[in-house]
Design a protein around this motif. Structure first.
Motif, short mmCIF file in Angstrom:
data_model
loop_
_atom_site.label_atom_id
_atom_site.label_comp_id
_atom_site.label_asym_id
_atom_site.label_seq_id
_atom_site.Cartn_x
_atom_site.Cartn_y
_atom_site.Cartn_z
N LYS A 118 -15.96 -42.99 7.59
CA LYS A 118 -15.39 -44.32 7.77
C LYS A 118 -16.23 -45.36 7.04
N GLY A 119 -15.58 -46.25 6.33
CA GLY A 119 -16.29 -47.29 5.58
C GLY A 119 -16.89 -46.80 4.29
N ARG A 120 -16.39 -45.70 3.76
CA ARG A 120 -16.96 -45.13 2.54
C ARG A 120 -16.86 -46.09 1.37
N THR A 121 -15.77 -46.82 1.27
CA THR A 121 -15.59 -47.77 0.17
C THR A 121 -16.63 -48.89 0.22
N VAL A 122 -16.93 -49.36 1.43
CA VAL A 122 -17.93 -50.41 1.58
C VAL A 122 -19.31 -49.92 1.17
N PHE A 123 -19.66 -48.71 1.59
CA PHE A 123 -20.97 -48.15 1.23
C PHE A 123 -21.07 -47.93 -0.28
N ARG A 124 -19.98 -47.52 -0.91
CA ARG A 124 -19.99 -47.33 -2.35
C ARG A 124 -20.21 -48.65 -3.08
#
Length: 312
Positions: A118-124
């Motif tokens: 969850k939130g992979r796009t934000v971490f990227r």
């Protein structure tokens, strides 16, 4: 009849060479390429030839009486400089540790960001932040954070009882270079992360899942399936970063200026001292030419390895 009409231009072309239209297109293409060629000659070729020529000349602004052809005298003087071996060793340590740390940390973070979390796009998006920070800003910020008097790093380490007292990380002979290496890894590993993450997207999940069904553990799947498919990306990134890191001047100069007592001085710092402090452009050009020769040797080795691999 129609087939003869189609074959006629081909026969004419073979007999008389290119058509007028093709010649016109070729001339236009040359005109479009010409600005890029002129820019390359002005910004790259001319300075490069000038440096190579100056490396064989006596060129010292502090001693105008000494001028003319020097032969290999500049190269001999540079190699026999008392700080040359130290700077060479520091350059090797700086390059190897930086690139190795960037690759390992980039590989780990790429695998983590490739997972369905969850939130992979934000971490990227967040992980690229260190890479976009200018080197001068990053270097000065870390210098302030590492100071023994008011640096937050020392404050945390003392409060956590990891250190008994603050350490002058950038002022000790044993820690100055390693500290700058650490900061360089922090700033540069996101570039490896993004590149390796893109490579991971091309790895077939079906093959990985099939290997897992056949009983291959995580380690075997990583070393025998995933890592080999990242070989091309990895070698390209490592090769590029070896060159970038070896010739890097900014980070070390901003944080330590090659000190203390030349403990973090690398060959680019030595070139700067020759040119901008001693005004000895002959020696500076000679050392720069030696580094250029090394970079060209690395490129030739990489090219030969690539050609040999493609022939298999």
């Amino acid at each position: 009849m129609r087939q003869l009409e189609l074959e006629r231009p081909t026969k004419i072309k073979r007999k008389f060479g290119m058509t007028l239209r093709e010649k016109r297109i070729k001339r236009v293409a040359y005109l479009f390429v010409l600005p890029a060629v002129l820019f390359f000659l002005a910004m790259n070729a001319y300075p490069l030839v000038t440096v190579l020529w100056d490396s064989f000349q006596y060129k010292n602004l502090m001693n105008k009486a000494l001028s003319g052809w020097a032969g290999l005298a500049n190269y001999t003087e540079v190699i026999h400089n008392e700080y040359f071996r130290k700077a060479l060793w520091n350059t090797v340590v700086w390059t190897v540790l930086s690139v190795a740390g960037e690759y390992v940390l980039g590989l780990i973070s790429a695998f983590a960001l490739n997972q369905k979390i969850k939130g992979r796009t934000v971490f990227r998006a967040i992980i690229i932040v260190p890479w976009v920070v200018p080197i001068v800003v990053a270097g000065l910020t870390w210098t302030w954070m590492l100071t023994p008097d008011y640096g937050i790093i020392n404050l945390w380490l003392v409060k956590l009882h990891i250190l008994d007292e603050p350490v002058y990380w950038l002022g000790e002979l044993d820690t100055a270079l390693l500290t700058v290496v650490f900061v360089n890894i922090w700033r540069s590993f996101p570039f490896f992360t993004i590149s390796l993450l893109a490579g991971l997207q091309s790895v077939s999940r079906d093959i990985v899942e099939a290997a897992a069904i056949d009983g291959a553990g995580v380690r075997k799947r990583f070393f025998y399936i995933v890592l080999p498919q990242l070989k091309t990306v990895s070698l390209t990134m490592i090769f590029i970063h070896v060159i970038w890191t070896a010739i890097n001047f900014d980070f070390i100069w901003v944080m330590t200026e090659g000190g203390p007592l030349y403990s973090s001085e690398t060959l680019p710092i030595m070139i700067y001292r020759y040119a901008m402090q001693d005004y000895n452009f002959g020696n500076a050009s000679a050392l720069a030419s030696l580094m250029l020769g090394f970079m060209m040797a690395c490129f030739v080795i990489y090219y030969m390895m690539t050609v040999k691999k493609n022939r298999r």
